[in-house]
Design a protein around this motif. Sequence first.
Motif, PDB file in Angstrom:
ATOM      1  N   ARG A 121      -3.644  57.135  47.444  1.00 14.51           N
ATOM      2  CA  ARG A 121      -4.503  58.324  47.337  1.00 14.51           C
ATOM      3  C   ARG A 121      -5.846  58.029  47.986  1.00 14.51           C
ATOM      4  NH1 ARG A 121      -1.119  58.697  42.917  1.00 14.51           N
ATOM      5  NH2 ARG A 121      -0.140  60.761  42.729  1.00 14.51           N
ATOM      6  N   ASP A 124       7.578  54.250  38.969  1.00 15.86           N
ATOM      7  CA  ASP A 124       7.011  52.927  39.256  1.00 15.86           C
ATOM      8  C   ASP A 124       7.797  52.198  40.357  1.00 15.86           C
ATOM      9  OD1 ASP A 124       5.101  50.962  39.009  1.00 15.86           O
ATOM     10  OD2 ASP A 124       6.194  49.855  37.459  1.00 15.86           O
ATOM     11  N   ILE A 125       7.999  52.903  41.459  1.00 10.54           N
ATOM     12  CA  ILE A 125       8.691  52.321  42.621  1.00 10.54           C
ATOM     13  C   ILE A 125       7.916  52.657  43.890  1.00 10.54           C
ATOM     14  CG2 ILE A 125      11.060  52.378  41.715  1.00 10.54           C
ATOM     15  CD1 ILE A 125      11.398  55.092  43.171  1.00 10.54           C
ATOM     16  N   SER A 126       8.272  52.017  45.001  1.00 12.99           N
ATOM     17  CA  SER A 126       7.718  52.380  46.308  1.00 12.99           C
ATOM     18  C   SER A 126       8.766  53.200  47.055  1.00 12.99           C
ATOM     19  CB  SER A 126       7.426  51.127  47.136  1.00 12.99           C
ATOM     20  OG  SER A 126       6.522  50.298  46.457  1.00 12.99           O
ATOM     21  N   ILE A 127       8.374  54.387  47.499  1.00 15.11           N
ATOM     22  CA  ILE A 127       9.295  55.219  48.290  1.00 15.11           C
ATOM     23  C   ILE A 127       8.738  55.310  49.714  1.00 15.11           C
ATOM     24  CG2 ILE A 127      10.467  57.452  48.493  1.00 15.11           C
ATOM     25  CD1 ILE A 127       9.798  57.979  45.545  1.00 15.11           C
ATOM     26  N   PRO A 128       9.273  54.523  50.643  1.00 15.05           N
ATOM     27  CA  PRO A 128       8.711  54.552  52.001  1.00 15.05           C
ATOM     28  C   PRO A 128       8.951  55.904  52.663  1.00 15.05           C
ATOM     29  CG  PRO A 128      10.358  52.788  51.751  1.00 15.05           C
ATOM     30  CD  PRO A 128      10.423  53.624  50.523  1.00 15.05           C
ATOM     31  N   LEU A 129       7.912  56.415  53.336  1.00 17.17           N
ATOM     32  CA  LEU A 129       8.041  57.744  53.949  1.00 17.17           C
ATOM     33  C   LEU A 129       9.123  57.763  55.019  1.00 17.17           C
ATOM     34  CD1 LEU A 129       4.284  58.725  54.300  1.00 17.17           C
ATOM     35  CD2 LEU A 129       5.838  59.049  52.368  1.00 17.17           C
ATOM     36  N   GLU A 131       6.576  58.202  42.977  1.00 17.56           N
ATOM     37  CA  GLU A 131       6.403  56.742  42.978  1.00 17.56           C
ATOM     38  C   GLU A 131       5.773  56.296  41.662  1.00 17.56           C
ATOM     39  OE1 GLU A 131       5.700  55.095  47.476  1.00 17.56           O
ATOM     40  OE2 GLU A 131       4.013  56.172  46.623  1.00 17.56           O
ATOM     41  N   ASP A 132       4.761  57.062  41.230  1.00 19.00           N
ATOM     42  CA  ASP A 132       4.067  56.692  39.993  1.00 19.00           C
ATOM     43  C   ASP A 132       4.955  56.934  38.776  1.00 19.00           C
ATOM     44  OD1 ASP A 132       1.967  55.918  41.496  1.00 19.00           O
ATOM     45  OD2 ASP A 132       0.763  57.726  41.159  1.00 19.00           O
ATOM     46  N   LYS A 176      -2.417  49.547  42.523  1.00 25.60           N
ATOM     47  CA  LYS A 176      -1.113  49.816  41.901  1.00 25.60           C
ATOM     48  C   LYS A 176       0.015  49.663  42.934  1.00 25.60           C
ATOM     49  CE  LYS A 176      -0.717  54.101  40.624  1.00 25.60           C
ATOM     50  NZ  LYS A 176      -1.160  55.287  39.893  1.00 25.60           N
ATOM     51  N   ARG A 177      -0.235  50.201  44.130  1.00 19.31           N
ATOM     52  CA  ARG A 177       0.811  50.173  45.165  1.00 19.31           C
ATOM     53  C   ARG A 177       0.996  48.766  45.739  1.00 19.31           C
ATOM     54  NH1 ARG A 177       0.091  55.225  44.130  1.00 19.31           N
ATOM     55  NH2 ARG A 177       1.820  56.605  44.645  1.00 19.31           N
ATOM     56  N   ARG A 184       3.055  46.876  43.128  1.00 19.80           N
ATOM     57  CA  ARG A 184       4.468  47.254  43.194  1.00 19.80           C
ATOM     58  C   ARG A 184       5.224  46.538  44.306  1.00 19.80           C
ATOM     59  NH1 ARG A 184       3.544  53.433  42.846  1.00 19.80           N
ATOM     60  NH2 ARG A 184       3.239  53.547  40.610  1.00 19.80           N
ATOM     61  N   LEU A 185       4.507  46.204  45.374  1.00 22.39           N
ATOM     62  CA  LEU A 185       5.188  45.584  46.514  1.00 22.39           C
ATOM     63  C   LEU A 185       5.604  44.144  46.226  1.00 22.39           C
ATOM     64  CD1 LEU A 185       3.009  46.971  49.436  1.00 22.39           C
ATOM     65  CD2 LEU A 185       5.424  47.477  49.003  1.00 22.39           C
ATOM     66  N   ALA A 237       8.169  50.070  60.354  1.00 19.38           N
ATOM     67  CA  ALA A 237       7.862  49.471  59.046  1.00 19.38           C
ATOM     68  C   ALA A 237       7.984  50.530  57.945  1.00 19.38           C
ATOM     69  CB  ALA A 237       6.448  48.898  59.066  1.00 19.38           C
ATOM     70  N   ASP A 238       8.025  50.078  56.684  1.00 15.31           N
ATOM     71  CA  ASP A 238       8.025  51.015  55.558  1.00 15.31           C
ATOM     72  C   ASP A 238       6.617  51.558  55.383  1.00 15.31           C
ATOM     73  OD1 ASP A 238      10.666  50.686  55.104  1.00 15.31           O
ATOM     74  OD2 ASP A 238      10.441  49.297  53.412  1.00 15.31           O
ATOM     75  N   ILE A 239       6.505  52.881  55.312  1.00 15.37           N
ATOM     76  CA  ILE A 239       5.178  53.510  55.229  1.00 15.37           C
ATOM     77  C   ILE A 239       4.941  53.990  53.807  1.00 15.37           C
ATOM     78  CG2 ILE A 239       3.679  55.295  56.176  1.00 15.37           C
ATOM     79  CD1 ILE A 239       5.857  55.524  58.469  1.00 15.37           C
ATOM     80  N   ILE A 240       3.837  53.514  53.221  1.00 17.65           N
ATOM     81  CA  ILE A 240       3.481  53.936  51.872  1.00 17.65           C
ATOM     82  C   ILE A 240       2.032  54.410  51.891  1.00 17.65           C
ATOM     83  CG2 ILE A 240       3.202  53.140  49.486  1.00 17.65           C
ATOM     84  CD1 ILE A 240       5.525  51.270  50.054  1.00 17.65           C
ATOM     85  N   ARG A 241       1.769  55.561  51.257  1.00 26.37           N
ATOM     86  CA  ARG A 241       0.396  56.090  51.236  1.00 26.37           C
ATOM     87  C   ARG A 241      -0.257  55.781  49.904  1.00 26.37           C
ATOM     88  NH1 ARG A 241       0.542  61.788  50.646  1.00 26.37           N
ATOM     89  NH2 ARG A 241      -1.182  62.386  51.960  1.00 26.37           N
ATOM     90  N   MET A 250       4.121  60.563  46.283  1.00 24.61           N
ATOM     91  CA  MET A 250       3.215  59.673  45.546  1.00 24.61           C
ATOM     92  C   MET A 250       3.375  59.859  44.034  1.00 24.61           C
ATOM     93  SD  MET A 250      -0.313  59.067  47.545  1.00 24.61           S
ATOM     94  CE  MET A 250      -0.935  60.655  47.916  1.00 24.61           C
ATOM     95  N   GLU A 251       3.524  61.119  43.642  1.00 27.72           N
ATOM     96  CA  GLU A 251       3.702  61.412  42.224  1.00 27.72           C
ATOM     97  C   GLU A 251       4.995  60.759  41.694  1.00 27.72           C
ATOM     98  OE1 GLU A 251       4.446  65.447  40.414  1.00 27.72           O
ATOM     99  OE2 GLU A 251       2.722  65.838  41.709  1.00 27.72           O
TER     100      GLU A 251
END
Lengths: 85, 395
Positions: free
Chosen positions: B155, A56-61, A52-53, B164-165, B168-169, B149-153, A49-50
């Motif tokens: 907080r 400024d991108i999405s990193i899928p788990l 990503e911030d 924010k997330r 970004r998508l 699927a792509d998993i995004i968490r 998460m850190e």
Amino acid sequence: MAEINQEDILHLLSQRLASFANPELEITPETNLITQLAIDSIKLLNLIMELEDHFDISIPLNALTDVLTVRDLANLIYRIMSDSK
Amino acid sequence: MNLLEKLDAAAAARKAQLPTGLSAFGIPIEEIYSPTEARIGERRILLLGTNNYLGLSFSPECRKAAHEAIDKEGTGTTGSRMANGNYSGHRALEMEFADFYHCRSCIVFTTGYQANLGTISGLIGAGDVALIDGDSHASIYDGCILSGADIIRFRHNDMADLEKRLRRLGDRSKNTLIIAEGIYSMLGDQAPLAEIVSLKNAYNSILLLDEAHSLGVLGETGQGLAEKTGLINQVDFITGTFSKSLCGIGGYCVSNHLQLDQLRYVSHPYIFTASPSPSTIAATRVALRLLRDGSKLREQLWRNARQLYSHLKMIGFQVGPEPGPVVATILDNPQQALALWNGLLENGIYVNLILPPAAPEGKSLVRCSVNAAHTSEQIEHVCQAFSKLHSSIIQ
Ligand SMILES: Cc1ncc(COP(=O)(O)O)c(C=O)c1O
């Protein structure tokens, strides 16, 4: 964000990961995140998460299944950043 | 390392992390007397760590229904809902859940875990996105993994972070399933549903709310957080379990989207498992009626919850952000948590011990849960035990 290359990402990651490691361990691109840095699953998820911030991108788990080393993680971030341009 | 050696290494690592003398996990309950009392070893203890929120586990009506179902329909269905395991009781319970939520469709699953697995993996797939609260239950994580699927968490309960997330998508937010829980099981706090709903509307996403711990607990008729906040029509899918306030085993998903029914044909956790036994279904049908009419039970539950929460806070324990049936005491390290857990057991009180990495943010928790069957005298006894233990545990 200005152009960033793989080496910059690696450098930044190594700095950030130093806080997880015991001070004697030298972090190299081949350092294993789980076995050598002892980053447990929750710490890794929070680190993602850190990052990503920061970038400024999405990193899928689910993309992390192939990530073992610091270099793997840097490559993943680089790939996501290149794709999102 | 071969496969078995890897397990040995994991066991050794787990042992090394735990405080010495720990035997807190999986201790057997020898006899169970009521929703609030049982025997562990030779000691009669007060149960303060169950999910039996309305105290219905010994309800005479539910037991009678279960007995009758065993006599009439046998002990098990021996098959899937899609084959020989589809009895009229399963269908009736689905209609009763749909009626309870005033919505158009419902699917009953064999456990709450499978309800999340089956719903999530049926709704999203490769190329879609699951945007989930960081403190989500393992069944939500596992459902997302199964989906591909792509998993995004985001907080935990942090709406600026969720936004924010979503931002970004970009365009992908349209193919995003946001997942939150009514009450979070570790700290007992509730999701900020109004903000989640407005974000999901702004970004054209779909929302799934897991009401596992809030069913029977929140809202006028016990539907959960969606009812309490008046947002039931804004939540796309609600999942929940029979294993907590309904005192059975099983799970469900309800929705106003008729597309839910399609999951019966694609969702492996629905298809490739046996359906709940007739006695479970019969008892759950009665429990659902008691839950719906259970405003008196909810009042007692909340009285108990507030009594314990405010006492722990007053004597200086760190507790979760808001009162609720789950009252978590947050401790800095596993040794303190174990000492408190042991001290409570010595005072005849059974609670849950949660150590890292299971507890959020590296903390350790002594997690109590109250129910509607606890008397205020029982809660008072618990409060006194905590007071006695406080000074020896928190220096
Ligand atoms: C939030 C949440 N969802 C789902 C489940 C799974 O429910 P079940 O016990 O019915 O499998 C649980 C129970 O542990 C839970 O806490």
